[in-house]
Scaffold this active site. Structure first.
Site, PDB file in Angstrom:
ATOM      1  N   LEU A  40       5.805 -23.378  16.532  1.00 51.12           N
ATOM      2  CA  LEU A  40       6.716 -22.218  16.565  1.00 51.12           C
ATOM      3  C   LEU A  40       7.654 -22.181  15.359  1.00 51.12           C
ATOM      4  O   LEU A  40       8.671 -21.508  15.397  1.00 51.12           O
ATOM      5  CB  LEU A  40       7.515 -22.182  17.880  1.00 51.12           C
ATOM      6  N   ARG A  90       4.586  -8.477 -10.257  1.00 54.86           N
ATOM      7  CA  ARG A  90       4.909  -9.748  -9.588  1.00 54.86           C
ATOM      8  C   ARG A  90       3.989 -10.810 -10.195  1.00 54.86           C
ATOM      9  O   ARG A  90       2.791 -10.573 -10.359  1.00 54.86           O
ATOM     10  CB  ARG A  90       4.657  -9.592  -8.089  1.00 54.86           C
ATOM     11  N   ASP A 127      -0.143 -11.645  -9.563  1.00 51.64           N
ATOM     12  CA  ASP A 127      -0.871 -10.577  -8.874  1.00 51.64           C
ATOM     13  C   ASP A 127      -2.065 -10.112  -9.710  1.00 51.64           C
ATOM     14  O   ASP A 127      -1.882  -9.539 -10.787  1.00 51.64           O
ATOM     15  CB  ASP A 127       0.052  -9.360  -8.657  1.00 51.64           C
ATOM     16  N   TYR A 156       1.335 -22.471   6.364  1.00 52.16           N
ATOM     17  CA  TYR A 156       2.277 -21.571   5.684  1.00 52.16           C
ATOM     18  C   TYR A 156       1.462 -20.650   4.779  1.00 52.16           C
ATOM     19  O   TYR A 156       0.432 -21.050   4.229  1.00 52.16           O
ATOM     20  CB  TYR A 156       3.286 -22.376   4.863  1.00 52.16           C
ATOM     21  N   TYR A 181      -0.228 -22.522  -2.683  1.00 57.61           N
ATOM     22  CA  TYR A 181      -0.805 -22.003  -1.438  1.00 57.61           C
ATOM     23  C   TYR A 181      -2.335 -21.932  -1.550  1.00 57.61           C
ATOM     24  O   TYR A 181      -3.065 -22.473  -0.721  1.00 57.61           O
ATOM     25  CB  TYR A 181      -0.229 -20.609  -1.128  1.00 57.61           C
TER      26      TYR A 181
END
Ligand code: UFG
Length: 325
Positions: free
Chosen positions: A34, A281, A284, A76, A141
């Protein structure tokens, strides 16, 4: 009917998938700490508040439930955050996955569906992207997902662990009738941010309008979360039937520019979206569109609800419910 453990089942894509698995009669248990998911997305009797790092508890849970397969969402997902605190991404996404894999080995569970991402490709040399294109992630990531995909390759070879990696393009939409939808904190995704701009009157920034695309804004492949959930169900069925390990792009093959999405939001909501043009950004790519032929052919997947208007309608209906909570 199978016993399926869904990690990250209190999150966005995980909760939709868990919901569809339950509707198909599977015994679904959710493991989620959570930290980013929401308690209200899971029925209390299915929710196990446990951290992925807790190998013994995961092992015990899988033994107790006689788990047949795991669908592993817990991770994440914010590209920008991963460039600021890379160690968090490697600890949680790679370390967490390793802990889960150790628990699976201990408990004798040998089927896994894994949430991967289009970010594994970085700036692709061509579009649409096929699965054989090289891993060239541009963020911790993306790298964390590459690392887990590679680990899964070795686990297949030496542990007999069969896995399917689904490389998601832009997940969006909602299942408002089930009370499920996108609610990240902080929110970084385009469609919820367009709604926020409508709600608050604060303009959303469009990140660059000088890309090599018809209107200068980036093109993305928007896939409805219900269609993504379907892909997971087909993937887990494939593994449960003894299917081989593989990796698939999960996208529709059609791309929309940021401005096209903004116009679709205006059309569906009947409201103007206040926006301003800003710089690009970092990281991208101009265009990210999936070639999902492999997923369609191998797992017989068909996107049903991934039309931009249906996506925005569902997301907007959920937004009304979320704000009224
Ligand atoms: N965008 C804006 N303004 C915003 C937010 C987004 O113009 O305030 C633009 C982005 O530049 C991009 C498009 O809207 O062109 C979509 O952006 P999102 O942040 O919604 O999604 P991304 O395409 O950046 O990221 C998605 C997933 C990531 C995954 C990536 C794969 O959210 O997890 O695709 O490339 F890594």
């Amino acid at each position: 009917m199978a016993n399926i453990l869904v990690t990250g089942g209190a999150g966005y894509i995980g909760s939709h998938t868990a919901h569809q698995l339950i509707a198909r009669g599977h015994n679904v248990q959710v493991a989620d700490n959570l930290s980013r998911g929401h308690r209200h997305n899971v029925a209390p009797e299915r929710l196990h508040v446990v951290d992925l790092a807790d190998t013994p508890r995961l092992t015990a849970l899988m033994r107790e439930q006689q788990t047949d397969a795991v669908i592993h969402f817990a991770a994440y997902i914010a590209v920008g955050e991963s460039t600021k605190v890379p160690e968090l991404y490697f600890t949680n996404n790679v370390g967490g996955s390793l802990s889960l894999l150790n628990a699976m080995t201990e408990a004798g569970v040998r089927r896994l569906v894994f949430s991967s991402t289009a970010a594994v490709y970085g700036m692709p040399a061509r579009v649409p992207i096929t699965e054989d294109m090289p891993f060239e992630p541009l963020s911790p990531y993306g790298e964390s997902k590459v690392m887990v995909e590679k680990i899964l390759g070795w686990m297949d070879q030496f542990r007999g662990l069969r896995s399917i990696a689904l490389r998601y393009f832009n997940a969006c939409g909602a299942e408002p009738d089930s009370g499920l939808g996108e609610e990240h904190e902080p929110e970084t995704h385009l469609i919820p941010l367009l709604f926020r701009a409508i709600r608050t009157g604060q303009p959303v920034t469009i990140f660059g309008d000088d890309y090599d695309t018809p209107d200068g804004t980036c093109i993305r492949d928007y896939i409805h979360v219900s269609d993504l959930a379907d892909a997971h169900i087909l993937a887990v069925d494939h593994l449960l039937k003894g299917g081989a390990s593989d990796a698939f792009n999960a996208g529709t093959g059609s791309g929309f520019t940021v401005m096209e999405v903004l116009r679709a939001v205006e059309e569906v909501t009947g409201r103007k979206v206040p926006y301003s043009l800003g710089p690009r950004r970092d990281g991208d790519p101009a265009t990210l569109v999936a070639d999902s032929t492999k997923l369609q052919r191998t797992l017989k997947w068909t996107p049903r609800r991934s039309h931009i208007k249906a996506i925005v309608q569902d997301a907007w209906a959920f937004e009304q419910k979320r704000v009224a909570r």
